[in-house]
Design an enzyme around this catalytic site. Structure first.
Site, PDB file in Angstrom:
ATOM      1  N   GLU A  53      45.525  35.644  23.607  1.00 39.78           N
ATOM      2  CA  GLU A  53      45.747  34.747  22.479  1.00 39.78           C
ATOM      3  C   GLU A  53      45.875  35.524  21.169  1.00 39.78           C
ATOM      4  O   GLU A  53      46.749  35.235  20.343  1.00 39.78           O
ATOM      5  CB  GLU A  53      44.581  33.751  22.371  1.00 39.78           C
ATOM      6  CG  GLU A  53      44.383  32.891  23.616  1.00 39.78           C
ATOM      7  CD  GLU A  53      43.375  33.461  24.605  1.00 39.78           C
ATOM      8  OE1 GLU A  53      42.588  32.682  25.146  1.00 39.78           O
ATOM      9  OE2 GLU A  53      43.389  34.696  24.827  1.00 39.78           O
ATOM     10  N   CYS A  77      38.195  32.270  25.681  1.00 36.86           N
ATOM     11  CA  CYS A  77      36.778  32.643  25.746  1.00 36.86           C
ATOM     12  C   CYS A  77      36.046  32.148  24.496  1.00 36.86           C
ATOM     13  O   CYS A  77      36.606  32.061  23.400  1.00 36.86           O
ATOM     14  CB  CYS A  77      36.632  34.150  25.900  1.00 36.86           C
ATOM     15  SG  CYS A  77      37.261  35.121  24.519  1.00 36.86           S
ATOM     16  N   CYS A  86      38.053  34.087  21.486  1.00 34.60           N
ATOM     17  CA  CYS A  86      39.422  33.629  21.219  1.00 34.60           C
ATOM     18  C   CYS A  86      39.441  32.238  20.606  1.00 34.60           C
ATOM     19  O   CYS A  86      40.386  31.877  19.906  1.00 34.60           O
ATOM     20  CB  CYS A  86      40.232  33.664  22.506  1.00 34.60           C
ATOM     21  SG  CYS A  86      40.573  35.336  23.081  1.00 34.60           S
ATOM     22  N   SER A 170      52.482  51.761  66.059  1.00 29.77           N
ATOM     23  CA  SER A 170      52.542  50.594  65.167  1.00 29.77           C
ATOM     24  C   SER A 170      53.550  50.742  64.030  1.00 29.77           C
ATOM     25  O   SER A 170      53.642  49.842  63.183  1.00 29.77           O
ATOM     26  CB  SER A 170      51.160  50.330  64.570  1.00 29.77           C
ATOM     27  OG  SER A 170      50.730  51.438  63.797  1.00 29.77           O
ATOM     28  N   GLY A 298      41.772  48.725  61.007  1.00 35.33           N
ATOM     29  CA  GLY A 298      42.200  48.401  62.350  1.00 35.33           C
ATOM     30  C   GLY A 298      41.362  47.287  62.939  1.00 35.33           C
ATOM     31  O   GLY A 298      40.481  46.714  62.284  1.00 35.33           O
TER      32      GLY A 298
END
Length: 369
Positions: A53, A77, A86, A170, A298
């Site tokens: 902001e 906040c 803010c 894989s 895994g």
């Protein structure tokens, strides 16, 4: 162009500019709109620096017009930390309309910023694009609500749920676009983790690599049997230029990793009992300000996390291929489920398509919850 969702999505685009750089703070974006046009933008770039902001007001460089509205992805906040509240910056600017995406997830502050603004005759609209604004800050929300790091598992499987062939091959299950998305999530999470087996078989680097740069998060290796310690110099995760960002997580009684520690590798020695191990691990992460861990483990590591209810979130990539081989490993195993009502599941589910591959992600829902 009066649809508030359009402007909130522009604020979301601003927030994403802080991707991976704001921890332990959330990503937040803001835009200021006058007469149906965006006239200023701002985002939170880094913890300790100005909030979205304030940056938007600085970008405007003048007093807002009387019809101005600020759109912000997270409730402003209301408390003083590294920066001022803010809410005070908004009141001092003269803004009279605020549109908020997500409400502050911390119960200590939840709704207080909105209350302060309304008490001072500022018109506040809430929950615009709420789901997307909340999804932006999965890691921050977990810490704010539960006080523990977000442990997120990542898996890539075939249609029949396999992660490799019977002999362990894989590479690669998914295509380039899906693998590029993995790099994006590695860039977001403060830490990426694997088990010792993955280190020994794949010799991974666990960095986030793109066409522009290479970024290294904190890299965590779970090795409770000391499998990687004796030949640690053979594994690049222990020896590359990012060596100082590597953490070995082990237990008492394994081979002495002192030589690794002398080379700058962090060593965490935790209790050997599984429940104590995971609780101690999460506590240590919070102490070290590691708020989220992206686990690319895994089947053994993923099954252990699932069995002990330690997996908070799942990224499940799936390729349009299958093996139809009972000897090929699945990404998790070891549970006995007799009723579909007792399945593990995901909530707040999100889907994405990457070429021919699909990503399904969401929070873990355990059968006993």
């Amino acid at each position: 162009m009066n649809n508030p969702e359009i402007f909130m999505r522009e604020a979301l685009d601003e927030a994403r500019k802080g991707w991976g750089n704001t921890h332990p703070n959330p990503m937040v974006g803001a835009v200021i709109v006058e007469s149906g046009k965006v006239v200023a933008r701002g985002y939170h770039a880094k913890s300790g620096q100005a909030h979205a902001e304030v940056n938007a007001l600085v970008d405007l460089g003048r007093k807002p017009l009387t019809n101005a509205t600020i759109y912000v992805t997270l409730e402003p906040c209301s408390s003083t930390g590294d920066t001022g509240p803010c809410t005070q910056a908004i009141l001092e600017s003269g803004l009279k309309k605020v549109v908020v995406g997500a409400i502050d997830p911390d119960e200590r502050h939840r709704g207080r910023g909105i209350e302060i603004l309304r008490e001072n005759r500022v018109e506040v609209t809430t929950c615009v694009c709420q789901a997307d604004c909340e999804d932006l800050n999965l890691i921050f929300n977990q810490v704010a609500q539960k006080g523990s790091p977000l442990i997120a598992g990542k898996t890539a499987t075939t249609l029949d749920g396999k992660v490799a062939t019977r002999n362990g091959h894989s590479k690669w299950i998914t295509g380039e676009l899906a693998r590029a998305d993995v790099m994006r999530w590695r860039r977001l999470f403060p830490a990426t983790a694997v088990g010792a087996g993955t280190v020994m078989v794949d010799n991974p680097q666990l960095t986030s690599r793109s066409d522009v740069s290479e970024y290294c998060p904190r890299r965590i290796i779970f090795d409770r049997r000391g499998l990687t310690i004796a030949q640690w110099k053979e594994h690049r995760i222990y020896t590359d230029e990012f060596q100082g960002r590597t953490t070995l997580v082990t237990v008492d009684g394994v081979p002495d990793p002192r030589e690794m520690a002398d080379e700058g590798i962090s060593i965490w020695t935790l209790p050997n009992k599984t429940g104590d191990f995971w609780n101690s691990f999460k506590k240590r992460c919070i102490e070290k300000n590691i708020t989220g861990i992206y686990v690319e483990g895994g089947p053994g590591l993923m099954s252990d996390l699932l069995a002990h209810r330690q997996l908070d979130y799942l990224f499940a990539y799936r390729a349009p291929k299958f093996l139809s081989d009972d000897a090929s490993p699945a990404f998790v195993s070891g549970q006995e489920v007799s009723l579909m009502a007792n399945c593990f599941g995901l909530t707040d589910v999100r889907h994405a398509i990457f070429g021919e591959d699909q990503l399904t992600r969401g929070h873990l829902q355990y059968p006993d919850q």
